[in-house]
Design an enzyme around this catalytic site. Structure first.
Site, mmCIF file in Angstrom:
data_model
loop_
_atom_site.group_PDB
_atom_site.id
_atom_site.type_symbol
_atom_site.label_atom_id
_atom_site.label_comp_id
_atom_site.label_asym_id
_atom_site.label_seq_id
_atom_site.Cartn_x
_atom_site.Cartn_y
_atom_site.Cartn_z
ATOM 1 N N ASP A 217 -4.867 -3.016 4.950
ATOM 2 C CA ASP A 217 -5.266 -2.495 6.246
ATOM 3 C C ASP A 217 -6.768 -2.551 6.469
ATOM 4 O OD1 ASP A 217 -5.770 -0.531 4.390
ATOM 5 O OD2 ASP A 217 -4.408 0.950 5.235
ATOM 6 N N THR B 91 28.034 -33.278 19.641
ATOM 7 C CA THR B 91 27.981 -32.534 18.377
ATOM 8 C C THR B 91 26.549 -32.241 17.920
ATOM 9 O OG1 THR B 91 28.136 -34.574 17.137
ATOM 10 C CG2 THR B 91 30.180 -33.403 17.580
ATOM 11 N N ASP C 138 -9.727 -5.834 2.611
ATOM 12 C CA ASP C 138 -8.468 -6.367 2.103
ATOM 13 C C ASP C 138 -8.264 -7.828 2.493
ATOM 14 O OD1 ASP C 138 -7.737 -4.030 0.902
ATOM 15 O OD2 ASP C 138 -6.590 -3.284 2.609
ATOM 16 N N ASP D 217 0.849 -1.185 0.000
ATOM 17 C CA ASP D 217 0.000 0.000 0.000
ATOM 18 C C ASP D 217 0.882 1.231 0.000
ATOM 19 O OD1 ASP D 217 -2.431 -1.251 0.131
ATOM 20 O OD2 ASP D 217 -2.393 -1.406 2.317
HETATM 21 MG MG MG Z 1 -6.064 4.112 3.218
#
Ligand code: MG
Ligand code: ADP
Length: 921
Positions: free
Chosen positions: A652, A749, A656, A343
């Site tokens: 966000d 080891t 989305d 974005d």
């Molecule tokens: Mg925005």
């Protein structure tokens, strides 16, 4: 209050029976002993102590016990214990004790690693736990959702997870998706009206909100009626599968099945050794003990723990670099990332906006002042604005501030926004233009609101004007707004909008966008009685009066430019995705180096015209997508993935979430992101910063490299042990290593050096290579070649030492030589295992001080064992002088030296080739 608290516990069961949806609001508040202003903090705390955390009981808490017992689950360990006991019964008490001690030590180390890894991973999943906005004593604050108690008044808006069950006090176009509870995927519209019917199914209780559901649009306020296991979700919690961190990553799964192949392969060799030994006439029981120990040594049991540790350490490091991983499997994909879609606003830019320009009634104004503060002025043609401008500026300020949900506060000398930064900037400029938010709130009370989302690209607030009419104030993307305007505000009053007006506004809009300004338009409309009561967006947002434009500056993040350059070096393409204007987007993209001067953008509208096939063809060239809506993001992700790219996508907003799920790596923004987006994401970036994504990619690559080097180290060691033993049995020589010795080497080891490798620092060259192809196997040809060569080299030096001992001294002395050499050689080799390309003298030793420390301590310990008369009985060796130990150490360095010299030569050659322009294959 004491009475409240006392009755609350009792009510715990009683409230279950209350039909909250059928109670009047007054009744609800009375039953919960709370006002609409919320609980005060003392009361909330008391209730918290009684009711407990608002959490669903964890299905599988970490149990140290189980982890410890799991250490004995391996069939080999069981065989080993049985073998130890048998040898004890047969009279070899030392062997018995030694074996059991080693088994126990092994389990303790394994437990310690696994427990720590699990703990740190569990701590990480807590860091991304959801939060809730709650009104307490009249103040809205953000708290962890687990701290909610019955009676808490919760604020909800689009993108929130409903944190507990609640009865709505207020709802504005509130829609919830309740599929988690009801299976119904369509959003349910909510309201605050009491429902008469007591016996309603959950899906029809429209005045209630339920934990585990999400708000898809609108806003509301609810009073919490049930928390934790008392919620509707809690009742069916056993059915709910937590998206947990526990799942094994694809890499872990592949390594597990790989490990199984290794187990059977090594067991095959061990069986061969056993049969050959029998044919050679070796004593059956001794041979059995040797074979079992060899099997233990040959199987890389340390691998799962080392992989978990590599993941846990890497993921912790990421969290320090502001990237919180929510699903471990994403770590692997991070290292493969070939495209990052980011974005623009807030991720590539700082996300701190200041209005620089206003355009009202055909006049352009400049605005001075920084940040969100009220200091600064509106200037016209280089001079402070004068009385002519008061009216238009005030008109504009009223829309900017009237349609605004943000607050600005002075904190530690700095003005900060609570709410959307875009709106914070509008508040600040509104103030400079002569407006007053307080006056608006006081004189023009809010009546209704149609919220902003990235699809609509506009927000509307309807207020009651002093004359009793309603007026809608609208801010939004200018192009979207212009479509809905029919009139225009001018200094001489309101008139119809002409084509010329539209063109002028559009020209002004792109002029501002070219200066990288984010432009918002403002408009209003007086609503008369023809407007339907529902106040829907279609009915309200038309026939608008255009007032003006505001251009705000949001500087590119200074560190983003460097991060973009690093991506380029690492073969990763960066794509900008934004709802903003194409010109603004392109200007910022060029400033950051994402787009070149000849690059063009693709807009959402153009995208709608393209078929999936054409989009797939064009996707590799497009660096900037502008004016896109969230739904376009998913198409972009799919187009890129269809081209074979491994795609990281940021988001966000609530819409989305599908794109984040569709991407290989869905990244949510910690600060500006909604809860829904965070829960849908694979990773959360806490500072919203693009550079943190790149850091996470680097860590992802580092983790993979660490797993690979650990695997190689373990396998090369096992190859060495197996070859040494097999060769001797084949040749008819006495076994060079006794069970206790083998087990000890294996313990030392496989334990600490392997773990130091798993937690190694990232190679500084990591981000200069191309992304690892998805099809690449962790154990490729080069891996096997190096492993075999290393193993054989180690076996050879030990064999040489052993044969030398046999020919010059006794069998026991020869064994001591082999024991020492093998151990030393493996320990020293750990230094070279850190890097497959660069020799040890080109490595940063300070980056992993742990390894030299661990190796140093192990070496000293081994020296001590070899020369100690007291310990020789335990390890069945012949103690030797320190000088001999030193000589053994020198011999043991041969494999390391050979391998590192080879790397040095290889690097030289590649360097020369590069100079001569011959590509490396
Ligand atoms: Mg925005
Ligand atoms: P991005 O985050 O990629 O910049 P958004 O979807 O947030 O894109 O915004 C798209 C457009 O919507 C912006 O360019 C702006 O014109 C408008 N916009 C953004 N925030 C607001 C807001 N709070 N109120 C009104 N309009 C807004």
């Amino acid at each position: 209050m004491a009475e409240t608290v006392a009755s609350l516990a009792a009510r715990d069961t009683e409230t279950q029976l209350v039909q909250w949806h059928a109670q009047s609001l007054d009744n609800v508040l009375r039953l919960l002993t709370v006002s609409v202003e919320g609980l005060d903090s003392v009361e909330a705390e008391q209730r918290f102590r009684i009711v407990g955390a608002n959490e669903l009981k964890e299905a599988r808490p970490i149990q140290p016990w189980i982890i410890f017992l799991n250490q004995f689950k391996s069939i080999l360990v069981v065989i080993l214990i049985v073998a130890g006991v048998i040898s004890g019964v047969l009279g070899d008490l030392i062997d018995c004790l030694a074996i059991l001690a080693i088994v126990l030590l092994n389990a303790v180390i394994g437990f310690y690693q696994e427990f720590n890894a699990e703990k740190s991973i569990a701590a990480l999943s807590k860091m991304t736990a959801p939060r809730a906005r709650v009104r307490r004593a009249g103040r809205v604050q953000s708290i962890p959702a687990s701290h909610l108690v019955p009676g808490d008044v919760v604020e909800l808006e689009a993108g929130d997870l409903v944190p507990a069950d609640g009865r709505l006090l207020e709802a504005q176009v509130l829609n919830c998706i309740e599929s988690a509870l009801t299976g119904e995927s369509e959003p349910v519209t909510k309201h605050a009206v009491t429902l008469p019917n007591k016996h309603l199914p959950l899906g029809e209780r429209e005045n209630m909100v339920f934990m585990g559901t999400t708000v898809s649009s609108g806003m509301g306020r609810a009073v919490t009626v049930a928390t934790g296991m008392n919620t509707e979700l809690g009742q069916i919690a056993s059915l709910v599968e937590e998206a947990g961190m526990e799942e094994e990553t694809p890499l872990q799964q592949r390594l597990l099945s790989f490990g199984r192949v290794l187990v059977w392969g090594s067991l095959g060799i061990v069986a061969l050794v056993f049969i050959l030994g029998l044919i050679r006439g070796m004593k059956a029981f001794e041979l059995f003990m040797t074979s079992v120990s060899l099997a233990v040594a040959a199987v890389p049991e340390g691998l799962p723990a080392a992989v978990t540790l590599a993941l846990a350490v890497g993921v912790l490091r990421m969290s320090r670099r502001k990237a919180l991983v929510r699903k471990l499997s994403v770590v692997e994909a991070l290292g493969e990332t070939s495209v990052i879609c980011a974005d623009k606003t807030g991720t590539l830019t700082v996300g701190e906006m200041t209005v620089r320009s206003l355009y009202i009634a055909g006049q352009s104004f400049e605005v001075t002042g920084e940040g969100y503060g009220p200091h600064g002025e509106v200037r016209f043609e280089g001079k402070p604005s004068d009385t002519r401008h008061v009216a238009p500026l005030l008109e504009m300020a009223n829309v900017l501030m009237g349609c605004n949900n943000a607050h600005v506060v002075l904190e530690e000398g700095k003005w900060k926004v609570i709410g959307d930064p875009t709106e914070g900037a509008l508040l600040s400029v509104g103030h400079k233009a002569g407006g007053s938010k307080e006056r608006i709130e006081r004189e023009l009370p809010k009546h209704h609101e149609i919220p902003f989302d990235s699809d609509r690209k506009r927000r509307t607030v309807i207020r009651l004007m002093p004359d009793g009419r309603l007026r809608a104030f609208i801010n939004g993307a200018p192009d979207v707004l212009l479509e809905r305007c029919t009139k225009i505000y001018t200094e001489r009053g309101i008139r119809s909008m002409t084509e010329a007006d539209r063109e002028q506004i559009a020209a002004q809009n792109s002029a501002l966008a070219k200066q990288a300004l984010r432009v918002l338009g403002s408009a209003y409309r007086d609503l008369d009685n023809t407007v339907p009561a529902g106040l829907t967006a279609e009915a309200v947002e038309r026939d608008l009066v255009f007032v003006g434009l505001a251009g705000m500056y949001d500087p590119p993040r200074p560190e983003a430019k460097a991060a973009v350059a690093r991506c380029r070096e690492a073969g990763i393409r960066v794509v900008m995705i934004t709802g903003d204007h194409p010109r603004t987007a392109l200007t910022v993209a060029r400033e950051l180096g994402i787009a070149g001067t000849e690059d063009k953008e693709l807009t959402g509208a153009e995208l709608d015209q393209l078929s999936d096939e054409v989009l797939q063809q064009r996707a590799p060239e497009v660096a900037v997508y502008a004016r896109v809506a969230p739904k376009h993001k998913l198409r972009i992700v799919r187009a890129l993935k269809a081209n074979g790219d491994v795609v990281a996508m940021t988001g966000d907003g609530v819409n989305d979430a599908p794109a984040l799920k569709g991407a290989d790596i869905g990244i949510a923004m910690g600060k500006s992101g909604t809860e829904v987006t965070k829960q849908a994401a694979d990773m959360v970036i806490t500072d919203d910063n693009f550079a943190s994504i790149v850091a996470a990619v680097e860590e992802g690559r580092g983790i993979y490299a660490n797993i690979r080097k650990t695997l190689q180290y373990l396998l090369a060691g096992n190859t060495g042990e197996l070859s040494l033993m097999t060769v001797c049995v084949l040749a008819g020589w006495p076994t060079p290593l006794l069970p206790v010795q083998l087990l000890w080497i294996n313990l030392v080891t496989d334990g600490l050096p392997a773990l130091s490798l798993a937690a190694d620092a990232i190679d500084p060259d990591e981000m200069t290579r191309r992304p690892r192809p998805r099809t690449e196997k962790i154990a490729d040809r080069r891996f096997w070649r190096t492993t075999t060569v290393t193993g054989l080299l180690t076996a050879s030096v030990s064999l040489a030492a052993y044969l030398y001992g046999l020919s010059t001294a006794s069998e026991s002395v020869a064994r001591t030589y082999a024991f020492g050499t093998l151990m030393f050689a493996e320990l020293l080799r750990a230094f070279g295992s850190r890097n497959e390309i660069r020799p040890v003298w080109r490595l940063d030793w300070l980056a992993n001080v742990h390894l030299p420390l661990v190796v140093g301590i192990s070496l000293v310990l081994q020296f001590f064992i070899l020369q100690s008369e007291k310990l020789s009985w335990f390890f069945k060796i012949t103690a030797m002088p320190l000088t001999h130990c030193g000589l053994l150490l020198i011999v043991s360095a041969v494999p390391l030296v050979v391998l590192e010299l080879a790397k040095g030569v290889g690097q030289r050659r590649r360097g020369l080739q590069e100079q001569a322009g011959i590509p490396d294959n």
